[in-house]
Scaffold this motif. Structure first.
Motif, PDB file in Angstrom:
ATOM      1  N   ASP A  85     -15.744  -2.078  66.998  1.00  0.00           N
ATOM      2  CA  ASP A  85     -15.256  -0.701  67.037  1.00  0.00           C
ATOM      3  C   ASP A  85     -16.337   0.261  66.545  1.00  0.00           C
ATOM      4  OD1 ASP A  85     -12.772  -1.552  67.926  1.00  0.00           O
ATOM      5  OD2 ASP A  85     -11.969  -1.740  65.888  1.00  0.00           O
ATOM      6  N   PHE A  86     -16.298   1.474  67.063  1.00  0.00           N
ATOM      7  CA  PHE A  86     -17.229   2.507  66.605  1.00  0.00           C
ATOM      8  C   PHE A  86     -16.557   3.866  66.705  1.00  0.00           C
ATOM      9  CE2 PHE A  86     -17.756   2.624  71.144  1.00  0.00           C
ATOM     10  CZ  PHE A  86     -18.076   3.945  71.446  1.00  0.00           C
ATOM     11  N   ILE A  87     -17.151   4.848  66.054  1.00  0.00           N
ATOM     12  CA  ILE A  87     -16.695   6.238  66.112  1.00  0.00           C
ATOM     13  C   ILE A  87     -17.816   7.056  66.722  1.00  0.00           C
ATOM     14  CG2 ILE A  87     -15.864   8.229  64.786  1.00  0.00           C
ATOM     15  CD1 ILE A  87     -15.057   6.254  62.578  1.00  0.00           C
ATOM     16  N   PHE A  88     -17.487   7.934  67.643  1.00  0.00           N
ATOM     17  CA  PHE A  88     -18.507   8.735  68.307  1.00  0.00           C
ATOM     18  C   PHE A  88     -18.635  10.096  67.630  1.00  0.00           C
ATOM     19  CE2 PHE A  88     -19.960  11.601  71.775  1.00  0.00           C
ATOM     20  CZ  PHE A  88     -21.203  11.019  71.983  1.00  0.00           C
ATOM     21  N   GLN A  89     -19.880  10.518  67.406  1.00  0.00           N
ATOM     22  CA  GLN A  89     -20.148  11.840  66.821  1.00  0.00           C
ATOM     23  C   GLN A  89     -20.776  12.752  67.870  1.00  0.00           C
ATOM     24  OE1 GLN A  89     -23.447  13.114  66.332  1.00  0.00           O
ATOM     25  NE2 GLN A  89     -22.719  15.051  65.462  1.00  0.00           N
ATOM     26  N   GLN A  90     -20.339  13.991  67.894  1.00  0.00           N
ATOM     27  CA  GLN A  90     -20.927  15.028  68.730  1.00  0.00           C
ATOM     28  C   GLN A  90     -20.741  16.363  68.039  1.00  0.00           C
ATOM     29  OE1 GLN A  90     -18.680  15.084  72.414  1.00  0.00           O
ATOM     30  NE2 GLN A  90     -16.769  15.605  71.391  1.00  0.00           N
ATOM     31  N   ASP A  91     -21.549  17.350  68.413  1.00  0.00           N
ATOM     32  CA  ASP A  91     -21.376  18.666  67.811  1.00  0.00           C
ATOM     33  C   ASP A  91     -20.295  19.438  68.558  1.00  0.00           C
ATOM     34  OD1 ASP A  91     -22.531  19.744  70.120  1.00  0.00           O
ATOM     35  OD2 ASP A  91     -24.529  19.860  69.227  1.00  0.00           O
ATOM     36  N   LEU A  92     -20.152  20.716  68.236  1.00  0.00           N
ATOM     37  CA  LEU A  92     -19.042  21.504  68.780  1.00  0.00           C
ATOM     38  C   LEU A  92     -19.446  22.374  69.963  1.00  0.00           C
ATOM     39  CD1 LEU A  92     -17.250  22.588  65.472  1.00  0.00           C
ATOM     40  CD2 LEU A  92     -16.833  20.592  66.912  1.00  0.00           C
ATOM     41  N   ALA A  93     -20.418  21.925  70.738  1.00  0.00           N
ATOM     42  CA  ALA A  93     -20.782  22.655  71.952  1.00  0.00           C
ATOM     43  C   ALA A  93     -19.559  22.775  72.856  1.00  0.00           C
ATOM     44  CB  ALA A  93     -21.911  21.930  72.688  1.00  0.00           C
ATOM     45  N   PRO A  94     -19.459  23.865  73.631  1.00  0.00           N
ATOM     46  CA  PRO A  94     -18.266  24.066  74.474  1.00  0.00           C
ATOM     47  C   PRO A  94     -17.943  22.881  75.384  1.00  0.00           C
ATOM     48  CG  PRO A  94     -19.566  26.069  74.409  1.00  0.00           C
ATOM     49  CD  PRO A  94     -20.376  25.026  73.688  1.00  0.00           C
ATOM     50  N   ALA A  95     -18.961  22.266  75.987  1.00  0.00           N
ATOM     51  CA  ALA A  95     -18.709  21.127  76.871  1.00  0.00           C
ATOM     52  C   ALA A  95     -18.152  19.938  76.105  1.00  0.00           C
ATOM     53  CB  ALA A  95     -19.999  20.724  77.584  1.00  0.00           C
ATOM     54  N   HIS A  96     -18.514  19.821  74.826  1.00  0.00           N
ATOM     55  CA  HIS A  96     -18.054  18.707  74.008  1.00  0.00           C
ATOM     56  C   HIS A  96     -16.604  18.892  73.560  1.00  0.00           C
ATOM     57  CE1 HIS A  96     -22.533  18.067  72.656  1.00  0.00           C
ATOM     58  NE2 HIS A  96     -22.376  18.066  73.969  1.00  0.00           N
ATOM     59  N   SER A  97     -16.246  20.124  73.255  1.00  0.00           N
ATOM     60  CA  SER A  97     -14.916  20.392  72.713  1.00  0.00           C
ATOM     61  C   SER A  97     -13.900  20.818  73.767  1.00  0.00           C
ATOM     62  CB  SER A  97     -15.024  21.478  71.627  1.00  0.00           C
ATOM     63  OG  SER A  97     -15.665  22.637  72.123  1.00  0.00           O
ATOM     64  N   ALA A  98     -14.302  20.778  75.044  1.00  0.00           N
ATOM     65  CA  ALA A  98     -13.385  21.156  76.130  1.00  0.00           C
ATOM     66  C   ALA A  98     -12.192  20.200  76.187  1.00  0.00           C
ATOM     67  CB  ALA A  98     -14.133  21.152  77.463  1.00  0.00           C
ATOM     68  N   LYS A  99     -11.058  20.704  76.637  1.00  0.00           N
ATOM     69  CA  LYS A  99      -9.853  19.873  76.726  1.00  0.00           C
ATOM     70  C   LYS A  99     -10.065  18.672  77.647  1.00  0.00           C
ATOM     71  CE  LYS A  99      -6.406  23.437  75.702  1.00  0.00           C
ATOM     72  NZ  LYS A  99      -5.219  24.174  76.220  1.00  0.00           N
ATOM     73  N   ALA A 100     -10.793  18.898  78.750  1.00  0.00           N
ATOM     74  CA  ALA A 100     -11.033  17.802  79.692  1.00  0.00           C
ATOM     75  C   ALA A 100     -11.858  16.697  79.037  1.00  0.00           C
ATOM     76  CB  ALA A 100     -11.755  18.332  80.936  1.00  0.00           C
ATOM     77  N   THR A 101     -12.794  17.072  78.173  1.00  0.00           N
ATOM     78  CA  THR A 101     -13.614  16.083  77.471  1.00  0.00           C
ATOM     79  C   THR A 101     -12.768  15.327  76.448  1.00  0.00           C
ATOM     80  OG1 THR A 101     -15.590  17.458  77.765  1.00  0.00           O
ATOM     81  CG2 THR A 101     -15.694  15.734  76.103  1.00  0.00           C
ATOM     82  N   SER A 102     -11.905  16.036  75.740  1.00  0.00           N
ATOM     83  CA  SER A 102     -11.005  15.379  74.785  1.00  0.00           C
ATOM     84  C   SER A 102     -10.111  14.368  75.495  1.00  0.00           C
ATOM     85  CB  SER A 102     -10.152  16.423  74.062  1.00  0.00           C
ATOM     86  OG  SER A 102     -10.956  17.310  73.314  1.00  0.00           O
ATOM     87  N   THR A 103      -9.640  14.740  76.684  1.00  0.00           N
ATOM     88  CA  THR A 103      -8.818  13.824  77.479  1.00  0.00           C
ATOM     89  C   THR A 103      -9.619  12.593  77.883  1.00  0.00           C
ATOM     90  OG1 THR A 103      -7.490  15.665  78.324  1.00  0.00           O
ATOM     91  CG2 THR A 103      -7.456  13.611  79.592  1.00  0.00           C
ATOM     92  N   TRP A 104     -10.897  12.789  78.236  1.00  0.00           N
ATOM     93  CA  TRP A 104     -11.764  11.662  78.610  1.00  0.00           C
ATOM     94  C   TRP A 104     -11.851  10.653  77.462  1.00  0.00           C
ATOM     95  CZ3 TRP A 104     -15.968   8.992  77.023  1.00  0.00           C
ATOM     96  CH2 TRP A 104     -16.636   8.192  77.960  1.00  0.00           C
ATOM     97  N   PHE A 105     -12.055  11.142  76.248  1.00  0.00           N
ATOM     98  CA  PHE A 105     -12.160  10.246  75.095  1.00  0.00           C
ATOM     99  C   PHE A 105     -10.839   9.504  74.860  1.00  0.00           C
ATOM    100  CE2 PHE A 105     -15.812  12.974  73.785  1.00  0.00           C
ATOM    101  CZ  PHE A 105     -16.746  11.966  73.629  1.00  0.00           C
TER     102      PHE A 105
END
Length: 230
Positions: free
Chosen positions: A128-148
């Protein structure tokens, strides 16, 4: 009196709200051990520019040679550059992705699919792992959250404007220092140089900055959320 003239360190501008969020985040993570941080895959983008004619800060020359091309440091108004996405863990680095267009949510999800997932397999295997990313708009988009969520990948909550908390910044610094005297003539040669230099990063060079995460968090708490030395 002990003063000396130095170029100021460059740090992100933080408003009071962002400082308070950094402080709250650090207090929430202050009990995490280095072993727990080793389960985090850190990611980031970085910009690399072709440095035309960069011969270092000084040259040896004789009187009257100031305008000799050998003694000049050239500047370019719009130098060629590339934007790179990368990821790392205590086990080492993953494959690089060179971004060809402006990163929106769709482009970012493509990066995750074709570069982050292979990096996770390479660095963690079945663990198991945890993914880190910053708060760029593409990263925090709803579609990206759904992907994760669809891929079952937990994402580490992250405070805004906090490159001092991301160990991968140390790796970008290593790569850029090693490339200081490189002479790529075009974007393709620049990419090849970045790839070759990135491939030389050792697991020890990755483990060291991740091992410093408890100290980075302590520094944020001591600074009450303000920028730290990291």
């Amino acid at each position: 009196m002990g003063f000396s003239c130095r170029i100021p360190c460059v740090k992100p501008l933080l408003n009071n709200r962002q400082r308070q969020k950094r402080l709250a985040w650090a207090k929430d993570k202050k009990d995490w051990t280095a072993a727990e941080w080793s389960k985090v895959m850190f990611s980031d983008e970085s910009k690399f520019c072709i440095s035309f004619g960069n011969q270092g800060p000084r040259v040896w020359r004789k009187r009257g040679e100031a305008q000799n091309p050998r003694c000049l440091r050239s500047s370019v108004k719009f130098p060629q550059s590339v934007m790179v996405w990368g990821a790392m863990s205590s086990a080492g680095v993953g494959p690089l992705c060179f971004l060809r267009s402006r990163v929106n949510a769709a482009v970012y999800q493509d990066v995750l699919e074709h570069f982050m997932l292979p990096a996770a397999d390479q660095l963690y295997g079945d663990a198991d792992f945890i993914f880190q990313q910053d708060l760029a708009p593409a990263h925090s988009a709803k579609a990206t959250s759904t992907w994760f969520k669809d891929h079952g990948i937990p994402v580490l909550n992250w405070p805004a404007n906090s490159p001092d908390l991301n160990p991968i910044e140390n790796l970008w610094g290593i790569v850029k220092r090693k490339m200081r005297y490189a002479r790529p003539n075009n974007a393709e040669e620049l990419k090849a140089t970045i790839r070759a230099t990135w491939a030389l990063i050792t697991p020890e060079q990755c483990h060291r900055p991740i091992d410093s995460m408890p100290r980075r968090i302590a520094a944020v708490i001591q600074a009450k959320g303000a920028p730290t030395k990291y």
